[in-house]
Scaffold this motif. Sequence first.
Motif, mmCIF file in Angstrom:
data_model
loop_
_atom_site.group_PDB
_atom_site.id
_atom_site.type_symbol
_atom_site.label_atom_id
_atom_site.label_comp_id
_atom_site.label_asym_id
_atom_site.label_seq_id
_atom_site.Cartn_x
_atom_site.Cartn_y
_atom_site.Cartn_z
ATOM 1 N N GLU A 77 0.842 -1.202 0.000
ATOM 2 C CA GLU A 77 0.000 0.000 0.000
ATOM 3 C C GLU A 77 0.874 1.247 0.000
ATOM 4 O O GLU A 77 1.514 1.570 0.998
ATOM 5 C CB GLU A 77 -0.872 0.030 1.249
ATOM 6 N N MET A 78 0.903 1.949 -1.123
ATOM 7 C CA MET A 78 1.700 3.173 -1.229
ATOM 8 C C MET A 78 0.996 4.151 -2.159
ATOM 9 O O MET A 78 0.325 3.741 -3.112
ATOM 10 C CB MET A 78 3.099 2.863 -1.780
ATOM 11 N N PRO A 79 1.145 5.452 -1.900
ATOM 12 C CA PRO A 79 0.562 6.439 -2.815
ATOM 13 C C PRO A 79 1.254 6.426 -4.177
ATOM 14 O O PRO A 79 2.369 5.935 -4.312
ATOM 15 C CB PRO A 79 0.792 7.768 -2.089
ATOM 16 N N ARG A 80 0.523 6.932 -5.175
ATOM 17 C CA ARG A 80 1.001 7.101 -6.558
ATOM 18 C C ARG A 80 1.165 5.775 -7.304
ATOM 19 O O ARG A 80 0.629 5.595 -8.383
ATOM 20 C CB ARG A 80 2.294 7.916 -6.610
ATOM 21 N N MET A 81 1.903 4.830 -6.741
ATOM 22 C CA MET A 81 2.025 3.496 -7.348
ATOM 23 C C MET A 81 2.184 2.469 -6.241
ATOM 24 O O MET A 81 3.104 2.558 -5.436
ATOM 25 C CB MET A 81 3.221 3.409 -8.302
ATOM 26 N N ASP A 82 1.274 1.486 -6.185
ATOM 27 C CA ASP A 82 1.325 0.480 -5.133
ATOM 28 C C ASP A 82 2.348 -0.609 -5.469
ATOM 29 O O ASP A 82 2.880 -0.675 -6.580
ATOM 30 C CB ASP A 82 -0.059 -0.135 -4.926
ATOM 31 N N GLY A 83 2.611 -1.460 -4.487
ATOM 32 C CA GLY A 83 3.627 -2.492 -4.655
ATOM 33 C C GLY A 83 3.288 -3.542 -5.686
ATOM 34 O O GLY A 83 4.173 -4.085 -6.352
ATOM 35 N N TYR A 84 1.998 -3.860 -5.852
ATOM 36 C CA TYR A 84 1.592 -4.829 -6.865
ATOM 37 C C TYR A 84 1.910 -4.309 -8.268
ATOM 38 O O TYR A 84 2.427 -5.038 -9.119
ATOM 39 C CB TYR A 84 0.100 -5.128 -6.758
ATOM 40 N N THR A 85 1.605 -3.031 -8.494
ATOM 41 C CA THR A 85 1.888 -2.429 -9.806
ATOM 42 C C THR A 85 3.390 -2.363 -10.047
ATOM 43 O O THR A 85 3.869 -2.668 -11.144
ATOM 44 C CB THR A 85 1.272 -1.025 -9.897
#
Length: 287
Positions: free
Chosen positions: A217-225
Amino acid sequence: MLLFKLASRQRFGINVFKVQEVIQCPPLTQIPNSHSVICGVAHLRGKTIPVLDLSMAIGMRPLSREEGCYVIVTEYNRSIQGFLVGSVDRIINIGWEQVKAPPTGAGRESYLTAVTEVEGELIEVIDVEKVMKEVIGGREEAAAETIDQEVSGKNDHVLVVDDSSVARNQVKRVCEQIGIECTVLKDGLEAWEHLSQLVADGIKIQERYAMIISDVEMPRMDGYTLATKIKADPAMRDIYLILHTSLSGVFNTAMVQKVGANEFLAKFDPDSLLAAIQKQLRSHHAL
């Protein structure tokens, strides 16, 4: 994202995948000598869980349990706890690309991990990992007996990606126990731009980094992406990638396989993290 309010009109958000249920505040049993933020413990379906005043935890005025407050029962870092909130609004569907890093400043903003906008209103996402560390604590370093001296002190370098300053520092401390240098970045987009620049400069990712340890879970681009993009790029796909997250469950196991990450670790167990790091370092040194 589940929207809620604390002791003001400001609305906050929490990832609905971390929410088990929302209930009206039940009777609470006081705990002698507990942290001032802990309102007491609730007895739910045979389990006893601590209930934290989330408003008080981030520096706002305490909530009154006589005003019809609610408890959001959550699972973070493999533990279950309740957060006392003033009211619960609704659930919205929002992409991580619409979530931004918080503005810089003093006061409550130090407890924010991200912000987003809904219907012209700024929604604040609280750094729950920071709250939990301050209130509940926990072991920060791996046990000395788990350190493998054969992989320690070999000038390895790890890329750590996490929007929570507490989480970044936790991973960094474990790495420092075995002499690993860390580059720390705040979200998936920053990491992707950094890796892309290394490739553009002719630097091999596996020669720069022994592995990447990324939050989900992270802003702008998450870890899955981020994982999907890395594994789709021929210049990056061979880098060992650990997804390290406070989310847990079958949902995440399936997603890890889908995006091609090498390993999934639930936060924050320093011994498990060190074991995963050392396992990969042995393989990295064998190359």
